[in-house]
Design a protein around this motif. Sequence first.
Motif, PDB file in Angstrom:
ATOM      1  N   GLU A 211       0.853  -1.187   0.000  1.00 42.11           N
ATOM      2  CA  GLU A 211       0.000   0.000   0.000  1.00 42.11           C
ATOM      3  C   GLU A 211       0.893   1.242   0.000  1.00 42.11           C
ATOM      4  N   THR A 212       1.385   1.600   1.173  1.00 41.68           N
ATOM      5  CA  THR A 212       2.252   2.776   1.259  1.00 41.68           C
ATOM      6  C   THR A 212       3.733   2.400   1.305  1.00 41.68           C
ATOM      7  N   THR A 213       4.022   1.119   1.547  1.00 42.00           N
ATOM      8  CA  THR A 213       5.411   0.679   1.621  1.00 42.00           C
ATOM      9  C   THR A 213       5.662  -0.462   0.650  1.00 42.00           C
ATOM     10  N   ASP A 214       6.943  -0.802   0.470  1.00 38.03           N
ATOM     11  CA  ASP A 214       7.312  -1.916  -0.385  1.00 38.03           C
ATOM     12  C   ASP A 214       6.834  -3.231   0.249  1.00 38.03           C
ATOM     13  N   ASP A 215       7.105  -4.338  -0.422  1.00 31.99           N
ATOM     14  CA  ASP A 215       6.585  -5.631   0.028  1.00 31.99           C
ATOM     15  C   ASP A 215       7.178  -6.087   1.357  1.00 31.99           C
ATOM     16  N   TRP A 216       8.352  -5.613   1.701  1.00 34.49           N
ATOM     17  CA  TRP A 216       8.949  -5.844   3.014  1.00 34.49           C
ATOM     18  C   TRP A 216      10.043  -4.819   3.222  1.00 34.49           C
ATOM     19  N   ARG A 217      10.464  -4.668   4.483  1.00 34.45           N
ATOM     20  CA  ARG A 217      11.524  -3.719   4.816  1.00 34.45           C
ATOM     21  C   ARG A 217      12.437  -4.333   5.869  1.00 34.45           C
ATOM     22  N   LYS A 218      13.478  -3.611   6.225  1.00 28.19           N
ATOM     23  CA  LYS A 218      14.361  -4.078   7.290  1.00 28.19           C
ATOM     24  C   LYS A 218      14.740  -2.909   8.179  1.00 28.19           C
ATOM     25  N   VAL A 219      15.132  -3.247   9.402  1.00 27.41           N
ATOM     26  CA  VAL A 219      15.613  -2.234  10.336  1.00 27.41           C
ATOM     27  C   VAL A 219      16.808  -2.821  11.081  1.00 27.41           C
ATOM     28  N   GLU A 220      17.833  -2.009  11.243  1.00 27.99           N
ATOM     29  CA  GLU A 220      19.037  -2.438  11.940  1.00 27.99           C
ATOM     30  C   GLU A 220      19.110  -1.767  13.306  1.00 27.99           C
ATOM     31  N   THR A 221      19.662  -2.479  14.263  1.00 28.45           N
ATOM     32  CA  THR A 221      19.835  -1.947  15.615  1.00 28.45           C
ATOM     33  C   THR A 221      21.319  -1.925  15.958  1.00 28.45           C
ATOM     34  N   GLY A 222      21.627  -1.327  17.083  1.00 26.64           N
ATOM     35  CA  GLY A 222      22.975  -1.439  17.600  1.00 26.64           C
ATOM     36  C   GLY A 222      23.180  -2.789  18.259  1.00 26.64           C
ATOM     37  N   ARG A 223      24.357  -2.978  18.816  1.00 25.48           N
ATOM     38  CA  ARG A 223      24.650  -4.202  19.558  1.00 25.48           C
ATOM     39  C   ARG A 223      23.872  -4.193  20.867  1.00 25.48           C
ATOM     40  N   PRO A 224      23.223  -5.297  21.225  1.00 21.86           N
ATOM     41  CA  PRO A 224      22.469  -5.316  22.490  1.00 21.86           C
ATOM     42  C   PRO A 224      23.358  -4.986  23.686  1.00 21.86           C
ATOM     43  N   ARG A 225      22.750  -4.345  24.675  1.00 25.31           N
ATOM     44  CA  ARG A 225      23.450  -4.036  25.924  1.00 25.31           C
ATOM     45  C   ARG A 225      23.691  -5.328  26.707  1.00 25.31           C
ATOM     46  N   PRO A 226      24.505  -5.266  27.758  1.00 26.84           N
ATOM     47  CA  PRO A 226      24.761  -6.481  28.556  1.00 26.84           C
ATOM     48  C   PRO A 226      23.496  -7.157  29.069  1.00 26.84           C
ATOM     49  N   ASP A 227      22.436  -6.372  29.316  1.00 25.42           N
ATOM     50  CA  ASP A 227      21.188  -6.985  29.795  1.00 25.42           C
ATOM     51  C   ASP A 227      20.305  -7.486  28.654  1.00 25.42           C
ATOM     52  N   GLY A 228      20.807  -7.411  27.412  1.00 23.14           N
ATOM     53  CA  GLY A 228      20.069  -7.915  26.268  1.00 23.14           C
ATOM     54  C   GLY A 228      19.124  -6.928  25.626  1.00 23.14           C
ATOM     55  N   THR A 229      18.998  -5.724  26.173  1.00 20.50           N
ATOM     56  CA  THR A 229      18.069  -4.750  25.605  1.00 20.50           C
ATOM     57  C   THR A 229      18.721  -3.972  24.473  1.00 20.50           C
ATOM     58  N   VAL A 230      17.878  -3.493  23.578  1.00 21.56           N
ATOM     59  CA  VAL A 230      18.321  -2.724  22.424  1.00 21.56           C
ATOM     60  C   VAL A 230      17.155  -1.853  21.974  1.00 21.56           C
ATOM     61  N   VAL A 231      17.454  -0.708  21.378  1.00 22.38           N
ATOM     62  CA  VAL A 231      16.400   0.142  20.826  1.00 22.38           C
ATOM     63  C   VAL A 231      16.097  -0.311  19.407  1.00 22.38           C
ATOM     64  N   LEU A 232      14.842  -0.649  19.175  1.00 16.25           N
ATOM     65  CA  LEU A 232      14.359  -1.037  17.855  1.00 16.25           C
ATOM     66  C   LEU A 232      13.575   0.150  17.296  1.00 16.25           C
ATOM     67  N   ASP A 233      14.209   0.913  16.422  1.00 15.04           N
ATOM     68  CA  ASP A 233      13.638   2.176  15.937  1.00 15.04           C
ATOM     69  C   ASP A 233      13.072   1.988  14.541  1.00 15.04           C
ATOM     70  N   PHE A 234      11.742   1.841  14.452  1.00 16.03           N
ATOM     71  CA  PHE A 234      11.110   1.623  13.155  1.00 16.03           C
ATOM     72  C   PHE A 234      11.179   2.863  12.265  1.00 16.03           C
ATOM     73  N   ASN A 235      11.518   4.019  12.818  1.00 17.79           N
ATOM     74  CA  ASN A 235      11.742   5.192  11.977  1.00 17.79           C
ATOM     75  C   ASN A 235      12.935   4.982  11.049  1.00 17.79           C
ATOM     76  N   ARG A 236      13.785   4.020  11.403  1.00 20.73           N
ATOM     77  CA  ARG A 236      14.958   3.714  10.577  1.00 20.73           C
ATOM     78  C   ARG A 236      14.740   2.491   9.687  1.00 20.73           C
ATOM     79  N   ALA A 237      13.480   2.098   9.543  1.00 17.01           N
ATOM     80  CA  ALA A 237      13.167   1.010   8.617  1.00 17.01           C
ATOM     81  C   ALA A 237      13.464   1.471   7.194  1.00 17.01           C
ATOM     82  N   ILE A 238      14.193   0.651   6.447  1.00 16.13           N
ATOM     83  CA  ILE A 238      14.572   1.020   5.087  1.00 16.13           C
ATOM     84  C   ILE A 238      14.185  -0.073   4.105  1.00 16.13           C
TER      85      ILE A 238
END
Length: 276
Positions: A211-238
């Motif tokens: 519809e408004t986007t291609d058939d699929w996209r991807k998003v990259e994150t940084g390396r997870p922190r020691p506790d396993g958390t990471v920011v998943l920023d869909f604004n950076r979906a390409i």
Amino acid sequence: MSTPENAQLERWLRFRNSRNTALAKEHGWLTLTSLQWLPAEPSPLELVPGLWSTDGTKAVLTAAAADGLTLVETGEPVEGTLTASLANEESLMWVAFGGEDGRRVVVELAVRGDRYAIRTRDSRSPVFTEFEGVPTFDYRPELAVLARFERYPEPVDVPIGTANPLVDGVHRSAGELVFRLPGIDHEYRLQAEEGKLGALTVTFHDKTNGETTDDWRKVETGRPRPDGTVVLDFNRAINYPSAFTPYGTCAMPVRNNSLDVEIEAGEKAFDIQPAG
């Protein structure tokens, strides 16, 4: 005084500028004009001089001086027969020709699905010359969510399709990103691939696809922190390169990497038929 929200927006704008600059690179993804599988017998192909073939283990090019081909790496003219061998998924910017400098078109040699092919990259492609940036949704800070990476004991190779029906792919799933989205009462899990430095890549479907986007996209994150958390920023979906050209062989998402909501963030669909 800069607010945290303004700082986020400024970082995203810098990201977008870098992204568009990278796409506008000469002989980049916007310049692809063909994908052609090499035949078993020396034969002419469309859009390129010379005779091309493969015996399954190497690519063979035979050209005369009048064909105007030169090696990309050294600039030496091609006269006679050349061979090159690649592993599956490897590429080589092999020869060039055309234009005042003899480098208008670069011919990429590639192996996809264990088959040799060439792709022409023409710096006069209108998709490239008329490029003004990828359209995006407005920045939405609430779609930069905190996720938890749950690593598998060992990476799992998952067979997948690609943008080319003749090419199969493999997704090496290192684990799952677990997260929630604003206003949704259930948890999501997306399989992720891991890069050499520990960064994660998630390829996904959502309800905006087609519809408004291609058939699929991807998003990259940084390396997870020691506790396993990471920011998943869909604004950076390409978009994958296959959003900009019909000659891509980009990986599709694994079967379960589908979100049941509209992710109205990141890059929108790109019109590969420029005006004019």
